[in-house]
Enzyme design. Structure first.
Site, PDB file in Angstrom:
ATOM      1  N   HIS A 134      -7.851  12.949   2.135  1.00 56.46           N
ATOM      2  CA  HIS A 134      -7.202  12.110   3.151  1.00 56.46           C
ATOM      3  C   HIS A 134      -5.696  12.302   3.157  1.00 56.46           C
ATOM      4  O   HIS A 134      -5.029  12.067   4.163  1.00 56.46           O
ATOM      5  CB  HIS A 134      -7.490  10.632   2.890  1.00 56.46           C
ATOM      6  CG  HIS A 134      -8.935  10.307   2.735  1.00 56.46           C
ATOM      7  ND1 HIS A 134      -9.850  10.529   3.739  1.00 56.46           N
ATOM      8  CD2 HIS A 134      -9.638   9.810   1.686  1.00 56.46           C
ATOM      9  CE1 HIS A 134     -11.052  10.159   3.317  1.00 56.46           C
ATOM     10  NE2 HIS A 134     -10.962   9.734   2.080  1.00 56.46           N
ATOM     11  N   HIS A 160       1.989   8.744  -1.639  1.00 59.12           N
ATOM     12  CA  HIS A 160       1.279   9.691  -0.775  1.00 59.12           C
ATOM     13  C   HIS A 160       1.979   9.734   0.576  1.00 59.12           C
ATOM     14  O   HIS A 160       2.897   8.948   0.827  1.00 59.12           O
ATOM     15  CB  HIS A 160      -0.191   9.269  -0.625  1.00 59.12           C
ATOM     16  CG  HIS A 160      -0.330   7.920   0.002  1.00 59.12           C
ATOM     17  ND1 HIS A 160      -0.434   6.764  -0.738  1.00 59.12           N
ATOM     18  CD2 HIS A 160      -0.345   7.535   1.298  1.00 59.12           C
ATOM     19  CE1 HIS A 160      -0.526   5.733   0.080  1.00 59.12           C
ATOM     20  NE2 HIS A 160      -0.460   6.172   1.323  1.00 59.12           N
ATOM     21  N   HIS A 162       1.681  10.426   5.038  1.00 59.28           N
ATOM     22  CA  HIS A 162       0.891  10.467   6.284  1.00 59.28           C
ATOM     23  C   HIS A 162       1.648  11.365   7.247  1.00 59.28           C
ATOM     24  O   HIS A 162       2.877  11.288   7.332  1.00 59.28           O
ATOM     25  CB  HIS A 162       0.747   9.069   6.879  1.00 59.28           C
ATOM     26  CG  HIS A 162       0.039   8.095   5.973  1.00 59.28           C
ATOM     27  ND1 HIS A 162      -1.315   7.886   6.021  1.00 59.28           N
ATOM     28  CD2 HIS A 162       0.515   7.297   4.987  1.00 59.28           C
ATOM     29  CE1 HIS A 162      -1.655   6.990   5.098  1.00 59.28           C
ATOM     30  NE2 HIS A 162      -0.569   6.613   4.462  1.00 59.28           N
ATOM     31  N   GLU A 172       2.744   6.247  10.326  1.00 63.76           N
ATOM     32  CA  GLU A 172       1.785   5.160  10.582  1.00 63.76           C
ATOM     33  C   GLU A 172       2.448   4.022  11.337  1.00 63.76           C
ATOM     34  O   GLU A 172       1.967   3.589  12.371  1.00 63.76           O
ATOM     35  CB  GLU A 172       1.199   4.662   9.251  1.00 63.76           C
ATOM     36  CG  GLU A 172       0.352   5.720   8.571  1.00 63.76           C
ATOM     37  CD  GLU A 172      -0.833   5.121   7.843  1.00 63.76           C
ATOM     38  OE1 GLU A 172      -0.608   4.433   6.833  1.00 63.76           O
ATOM     39  OE2 GLU A 172      -1.977   5.347   8.283  1.00 63.76           O
ATOM     40  N   HIS A 185       4.542   6.595   1.474  1.00 58.98           N
ATOM     41  CA  HIS A 185       4.175   5.285   0.928  1.00 58.98           C
ATOM     42  C   HIS A 185       4.204   5.349  -0.598  1.00 58.98           C
ATOM     43  O   HIS A 185       3.485   6.168  -1.186  1.00 58.98           O
ATOM     44  CB  HIS A 185       2.765   4.881   1.381  1.00 58.98           C
ATOM     45  CG  HIS A 185       2.687   4.562   2.842  1.00 58.98           C
ATOM     46  ND1 HIS A 185       1.495   4.553   3.540  1.00 58.98           N
ATOM     47  CD2 HIS A 185       3.668   4.227   3.727  1.00 58.98           C
ATOM     48  CE1 HIS A 185       1.749   4.221   4.792  1.00 58.98           C
ATOM     49  NE2 HIS A 185       3.043   4.026   4.935  1.00 58.98           N
ATOM     50  N   THR A 266      -3.648   0.771   4.612  1.00 60.36           N
ATOM     51  CA  THR A 266      -3.931   1.354   5.931  1.00 60.36           C
ATOM     52  C   THR A 266      -5.172   2.235   5.915  1.00 60.36           C
ATOM     53  O   THR A 266      -5.464   2.913   6.904  1.00 60.36           O
ATOM     54  CB  THR A 266      -2.723   2.175   6.443  1.00 60.36           C
ATOM     55  OG1 THR A 266      -2.539   3.306   5.586  1.00 60.36           O
ATOM     56  CG2 THR A 266      -1.462   1.337   6.486  1.00 60.36           C
TER      57      THR A 266
HETATM   58 ZN   LIG Z   1      -0.422   5.172   3.074  1.00 60.72          ZN
END
Ligand SMILES: [Zn+2]
Ligand SMILES: *[C@@H]1O[C@H](CO)[C@@H](O)[C@H](O)[C@H]1NC(C)=O
Ligand SMILES: *[C@@H]1O[C@H](CO)[C@@H](O)[C@H](O)[C@H]1NC(C)=O
Length: 403
Positions: A134, A160, A162, A172, A185, A266
């Site tokens: 992910h 991590h 996004h 996000e 994040h 999230t």
């Molecule tokens: Zn995140």
């Protein structure tokens, strides 16, 4: 509004008379006075003013349709519309991410600068970097902690990212509807709990520090500490141990200007236990670095791992707090002045507020005295004026001028 400008001038003049050194102080006090005034007006006015903070940005809200979901425990971004079926919290009303309408954020001087400790790691301390299908996740030792800005201490667990794709942005959170290229994040848990797993089910369990990533002119050496290893973990589940570095370098230099709200993870299980901090300053990566981020990894379907962001969720009745004043022309926090001046300004927020209240009270007393003066004057006019009494009247007027 007439009262407003009067208060304004009064606070300003009194500030100068009190021998306040910097003009910045004056501006602060004026702004503080204005805030007090607006608060008073709000309190006096509309009693049902709650609707002001109603949600507005539900454009991308998930519709949790009752259709049959795939029902397997392994989640994917393609099936995000159905997360709520296997993970009920994902259909809640305190979900993340959200769009942040800057004009609706509420300035909160109590939001102190975020303080980090233990973020600078020696190269000999190895950290696990993993492609979990992910995102790319860097595990962090518990010695890293948020020690200021939150009411409690939070320990780091992992960080991590996004991102989008070569052709699309992938942060996000969005600001005024604007999506940034990517988002970092850094996940922490409240140190009053024994572990991340225990903390994540409690309302005050988690704190996530977030910052936006954009393309800039130079290579970012801190992000390079992660990006240079991605080619070794292209497949889902692959991992590599990387040398420690200064993790704080992945976050903005300015930890004073940020937004804060209560939200959720999230990704499933979407627990609504995250106190979010979103920094106003954005991080810059070179074009090549951003390409490496969006092009290197593959997901569990062996497809490019891209667009790993969740759409913005309904704000519902939540408020977003701001550690800085968004309306003030003096503070477009993107371009920073000297740090010393900023520190000075932010510490005077408090003093400004106290002074504003003080002058507000003085103003009220003056107004009351004036009212009494008029009433007295009237009743004296109905009787017969005596020279002795007009002296008293003169005294009252003097009081007003000195307040
Ligand atoms: Zn995140
Ligand atoms: C977040 O939730 C806590 C606990 O319910 C509450 O005290 C706090 O005011 C909330 N923060 C915001 C920004 O709404
Ligand atoms: C930072 O604050 C400025 C001024 O309020 C605002 O225009 C901008 O959108 C903010 N950016 C972020 C990333 O919060």
């Amino acid at each position: 509004m007439a009262e407003e400008s009067q208060l304004h001038h009064r606070a300003g003049r009194q500030g100068a008379a009190a021998g306040s050194p910097a003009p910045a102080h004056l501006l602060e006090m004026r702004r503080a006075a204005l805030r007090v005034c607006l608060l008073v007006l709000a309190a006096l006015g509309r009693p049902g003013a709650g609707s002001e903070h109603d949600e507005e940005h539900d454009g991308e809200d998930l519709s949790h349709s009752p259709e049959k979901g795939p029902g397997h425990s392994h989640w994917s971004y393609e099936e995000r519309e159905h997360w709520g079926e296997d993970y009920p919290d994902c259909a809640g009303t305190l979900q993340s991410p959200i769009n942040i309408d800057m004009s609706r954020t509420i300035f909160s001087p109590q939001l102190r600068p975020i303080q980090l400790s233990g973020y600078s790691l020696p190269a000999k301390e190895k950290l696990r970097l993993r492609n979990n299908g992910h995102t790319v996740q860097l595990d962090l030792p518990e010695s890293l902690a948020i020690t200021g800005g939150y009411a409690q201490q939070y320990r780091a667990v992992q960080l991590h990212l996004h991102w989008g794709s070569l052709s699309g942005r992938g942060s996000e959170h969005t600001i005024n509807g604007h999506r940034f290229a990517a988002e970092i994040h850094v996940v922490h848990y409240n140190s009053k709990y024994d572990s991340f797993n225990e903390a994540m089910v409690h309302p005050d369990g988690l704190a996530v520090l977030a910052a936006f990533l954009e393309v800039g002119p130079r290579e970012n050496p801190y992000y390079q500490e992660i990006l240079e290893h991605l080619y070794k973990i292209q497949g889902e589940g692959e991992e590599v141990w990387v040398p420690g570095f200064n993790i704080e370098g992945l976050l903005p230099a300015n930890l004073k200007f940020y937004l804060h709200y209560n939200g959720s993870l999230t990704t499933p299980p979407c627990y609504q236990t995250v106190k979010w901090t979103i920094f106003n300053q954005t991080m810059l990566l070179s074009h090549d670095q951003m390409s490496t981020l969006v092009m290197t990894l593959r997901n569990d379907d062996n497809k490019p791992l891209q667009n790993n962001y969740r759409p913005v969720q309904g704000l519902h009745r939540r408020q977003v707090l701001s550690s800085f004043q968004t309306t003030a022309k003096q503070l477009p926090p993107g371009n920073e002045g000297s740090t010393a001046t900023e520190g000075h300004t932010s510490s005077s927020f408090h003093a400004g507020d106290v002074l504003a209240v003080l002058f507000g009270v003085l103003f009220a007393i003056t107004a009351l005295a004036f009212l009494l003066y008029i009433l007295k004057h009237r009743s004296q006019n109905t009787r017969l004026d005596s020279p002795g009494k007009s002296k008293v009247i003169y005294t009252a007027a003097t009081t007003e001028n000195t307040a």
